[in-house]
Design an enzyme around this catalytic site. Structure first.
Site, PDB file in Angstrom:
ATOM      1  N   LYS A 126       0.863  -1.192   0.000  1.00 54.28           N
ATOM      2  CA  LYS A 126       0.000   0.000   0.000  1.00 54.28           C
ATOM      3  C   LYS A 126       0.887   1.226   0.000  1.00 54.28           C
ATOM      4  O   LYS A 126       1.841   1.313   0.786  1.00 54.28           O
ATOM      5  CB  LYS A 126      -0.872  -0.006   1.275  1.00 54.28           C
ATOM      6  CG  LYS A 126      -1.804   1.190   1.390  1.00 54.28           C
ATOM      7  CD  LYS A 126      -3.109   0.971   0.652  1.00 54.28           C
ATOM      8  CE  LYS A 126      -3.899   2.234   0.423  1.00 54.28           C
ATOM      9  NZ  LYS A 126      -3.484   2.972  -0.817  1.00 54.28           N
ATOM     10  N   GLN A 164       7.262   3.760   3.887  1.00 51.42           N
ATOM     11  CA  GLN A 164       5.831   3.427   3.931  1.00 51.42           C
ATOM     12  C   GLN A 164       5.594   2.140   4.731  1.00 51.42           C
ATOM     13  O   GLN A 164       4.574   2.009   5.418  1.00 51.42           O
ATOM     14  CB  GLN A 164       5.320   3.254   2.493  1.00 51.42           C
ATOM     15  CG  GLN A 164       3.809   3.294   2.352  1.00 51.42           C
ATOM     16  CD  GLN A 164       3.256   4.715   2.301  1.00 51.42           C
ATOM     17  OE1 GLN A 164       3.788   5.556   1.623  1.00 51.42           O
ATOM     18  NE2 GLN A 164       2.169   4.964   3.015  1.00 51.42           N
ATOM     19  N   LYS A 214       5.531   3.210   8.315  1.00 55.61           N
ATOM     20  CA  LYS A 214       4.379   4.089   8.546  1.00 55.61           C
ATOM     21  C   LYS A 214       3.091   3.266   8.620  1.00 55.61           C
ATOM     22  O   LYS A 214       2.285   3.421   9.537  1.00 55.61           O
ATOM     23  CB  LYS A 214       4.302   5.090   7.386  1.00 55.61           C
ATOM     24  CG  LYS A 214       3.178   6.090   7.502  1.00 55.61           C
ATOM     25  CD  LYS A 214       2.910   6.836   6.198  1.00 55.61           C
ATOM     26  CE  LYS A 214       4.142   7.427   5.536  1.00 55.61           C
ATOM     27  NZ  LYS A 214       3.811   8.417   4.490  1.00 55.61           N
ATOM     28  N   LYS A 260       5.363   1.819  -3.146  1.00 54.98           N
ATOM     29  CA  LYS A 260       5.295   3.165  -3.717  1.00 54.98           C
ATOM     30  C   LYS A 260       5.571   3.044  -5.210  1.00 54.98           C
ATOM     31  O   LYS A 260       6.297   2.135  -5.626  1.00 54.98           O
ATOM     32  CB  LYS A 260       6.374   4.068  -3.088  1.00 54.98           C
ATOM     33  CG  LYS A 260       6.096   5.550  -3.251  1.00 54.98           C
ATOM     34  CD  LYS A 260       5.210   6.038  -2.126  1.00 54.98           C
ATOM     35  CE  LYS A 260       4.796   7.466  -2.291  1.00 54.98           C
ATOM     36  NZ  LYS A 260       4.139   7.960  -1.071  1.00 54.98           N
ATOM     37  N   GLY A 305      -2.681   8.354  -4.234  1.00 50.98           N
ATOM     38  CA  GLY A 305      -2.023   9.557  -4.737  1.00 50.98           C
ATOM     39  C   GLY A 305      -0.771   9.921  -3.947  1.00 50.98           C
ATOM     40  O   GLY A 305      -0.485   9.356  -2.893  1.00 50.98           O
ATOM     41  N   ASP A 306      -0.024  10.852  -4.485  1.00 48.45           N
ATOM     42  CA  ASP A 306       1.129  11.470  -3.820  1.00 48.45           C
ATOM     43  C   ASP A 306       1.412  12.729  -4.648  1.00 48.45           C
ATOM     44  O   ASP A 306       0.504  13.233  -5.328  1.00 48.45           O
ATOM     45  CB  ASP A 306       2.323  10.499  -3.785  1.00 48.45           C
ATOM     46  CG  ASP A 306       3.434  10.954  -2.835  1.00 48.45           C
ATOM     47  OD1 ASP A 306       3.296  10.776  -1.621  1.00 48.45           O
ATOM     48  OD2 ASP A 306       4.449  11.530  -3.310  1.00 48.45           O
ATOM     49  N   ASN A 314      -1.864  19.072  -1.463  1.00 47.02           N
ATOM     50  CA  ASN A 314      -2.854  18.377  -0.639  1.00 47.02           C
ATOM     51  C   ASN A 314      -2.514  18.424   0.845  1.00 47.02           C
ATOM     52  O   ASN A 314      -3.350  18.784   1.678  1.00 47.02           O
ATOM     53  CB  ASN A 314      -2.978  16.930  -1.136  1.00 47.02           C
ATOM     54  CG  ASN A 314      -3.877  16.095  -0.249  1.00 47.02           C
ATOM     55  OD1 ASN A 314      -3.411  15.449   0.688  1.00 47.02           O
ATOM     56  ND2 ASN A 314      -5.164  16.139  -0.513  1.00 47.02           N
TER      57      ASN A 314
END
Ligand code: NDP
Ligand code: 2IT
Length: 451
Positions: free
Chosen positions: A94, A115, A118, A130, A169-170, A244
């Site tokens: 993810k 990630q 996290k 990613k 998204g990123d 964002n």
């Protein structure tokens, strides 16, 4: 008898650099984790015997592929796409997709590695991944972005799935790009399924996902302040970025009574000594999200605001600094300037925004330093809740999601506090986040045996 000697940091990193030549961002991210984890595993022999850290620092796989697309004038462009699947011990891979000319394999490997920790900290069943491309969506027409996204997904679809790998998204990937990507996945596979998060509400997106990262950063900051008998009301804040994460962090700061002094983009920053209030922020939201304009326009619109071309906002006097733009945007000089101005808290909204020297300086000081993998986990946490809603064919209300996000951020804070607190009561949030994030993934990997 298996070798249980723990390597020193330099030896560990030397090996990593040799195996990953030229991948400096990846080495930086692994180095920051290894610095805390090597001493930790020295006291936990089973992790060392199973070479858990060494295995975590070798992605499960890196897929790279050609992406061809045609611009509005009929010219053909060739870009590169990637998906880095770092580790799926505790759930499907993810993590977001980034479209920016600055994307390289090294950047995506650092992001996928981070990630993994996290996602572990969120307590939800998600592994780490990613992806992205060096394609730059800035200045492209909607149709050009559509053609790129369709071409990108035409290769990516075979590597992802709701129980395999769920991108989101990123930088450079927002709701427009997610729409095109999801549409193409559905078209190729014939399946409507929760294969991406950050979707629009009309086709299975979660309420609060758009706001979640920025809000979560401020919820985490609030927990840190509470633990130090401080509060947010009346504090001044410097925020970088105007995407964002930055915009919703600024919105929540304002809601909580803080005064937001700056926003930025890759060209420069605006400083508004009167504060960017809710009304002005609303104007910025329209500028950035609807018109895709530049932050410099803020200074033309509002009296008293100044635009500083080519600079970052770290020399502006403030109580709180939230770097929310990109990696290595806050260097050692900036860290010195913030500390000289008696900053009280630095909380990372972006991934790895502090350079290695800046992060070291913050950790040595007595300020509250909130590392990215904990502080910005609210976005992926609500992505996890979007996956749950998709599986249940349900859609939850905003209040319920906001309560869950607040609770999740408080739990992440508590994990970091309990693993990062020293005898004198000071909390090293970086160490806490690294150890707590590592432990869950490592224990799962031990259960699976050697693979
Ligand atoms: P956006 O694309 O929405 O916004 C990025 C912002 O950062 C823009 O204002 C952009 O300015 C600025 N920026 C990008 N590159 C640079 C640079 N080299 N120097 C200065 N400013 C730059 O991205 P997000 O807000 O989604 O992401 C920001 C950060 O937060 C990233 O590190 C991302 O990985 C991280 N993050 C994002 C999450 C999410 O849910 N979206 C979740 C957790 C972390 P410009 O328009 O000029 O490029
Ligand atoms: O860095 C991040 O955590 C994100 N870009 C969000 C990832 C996600 O899957 O929501």
């Amino acid at each position: 008898m298996a070798n249980t000697d723990v390597p020193d940091l330099d030896t560990f990193l030397e090996g990593l650099r040799k195996r990953n030549p030229g991948q400096e961002e990846f080495a930086q991210a692994v180095g920051e984790v290894a610095e805390d984890i090597l001493p930790f595993i020295a006291d936990n022999e089973n992790y060392q015997e199973a070479e858990i850290l060494r295995r975590l620092a070798e992605p499960d796989r890196v897929v790279s592929f050609r992406v061809c697309w045609e611009d509005d004038d009929g010219n053909i462009h060739v870009e590169r796409g990637w998906r880095v699947q770092n580790n799926n011990a505790i759930g499907p891979y993810k993590g977001g997709l980034r479209f920016s000319e600055s994307v390289t394999e090294s950047v995506l490997k650092f992001l996928a590695f981070e990630q993994t920790f996290k996602n572990s900290l969120t307590g939800l069943p998600m592994g780490g991944g990613k992806g992205g491309s060096n394609f730059n969506p800035k200045g492209k027409s909607d149709r050009e972005v559509m053609r790129f996204c369709q071409s990108f997904m035409t290769e990516l679809y075979r590597h992802i799935g709701p129980s395999v790998d769920v991108p989101a998204g990123d930088i450079g990937v927002g709701s427009r790009e997610i729409g095109y990507l999801f549409g193409q996945y559905k078209r190729i596979t014939g399946r409507w399924e929760g294969v991406l998060t950050g979707k629009a509400l009309e086709y299975g997106g979660s309420r609060l996902r758009t706001e979640a990262t920025g809000y979560g950063v401020v919820y985490f900051l609030r927990e840190m302040l509470k633990n130090a008998d401080e509060e947010l009301d009346g504090k001044t804040a410097v925020v970088s970025g105007s995407g964002n994460v930055a915009l919703y962090a600024a919105q929540k700061l304002i809601d909580c009574g803080a005064k937001v002094l700056t926003l930025s983009d890759s060209d420069g920053f605006v400083h508004d000594p009167d504060g960017i209030d809710a009304e002005k922020l609303d104007w910025v939201m329209k500028l950035k999200l609807e018109r895709r304009g530049r932050i410099s326009e803020y200074a033309d619109e509002f009296d008293g605001a100044e635009y500083h071309e080519g600079n970052a906002p770290w020399h502006v006097d403030c109580d709180i600094a939230l770097p929310c733009a990109t990696q290595n945007e806050l260097d050692d000089d900036a860290a010195k300037a913030l500390l000289d101005n008696d900053v009280m808290a630095v909380v990372e909204g972006a991934n790895m925004p502090s350079t290695r020297d800046a992060a070291k300086r913050f950790r040595k000081s007595d300020i509250l330093f909130g590392p990215a993998k904990a502080a910005n986990a609210g976005g992926v946490a609500v992505s996890g809740l979007e996956m749950t809603q998709n599986s249940q064919r349900m859609s939850w209300e905003c209040d319920k999601l906001d309560d869950m996000l607040t609770q999740l951020m408080a739990e992440i804070h508590e994990k970091c506090r309990s693993d990062g607190e020293s005898d004198d009561g000071a909390v090293d949030y970086v160490r806490g986040a690294n150890i707590a994030g590592f432990r869950k993934v490592a224990d799962a990997m031990l259960d699976f045996g050697v693979m």
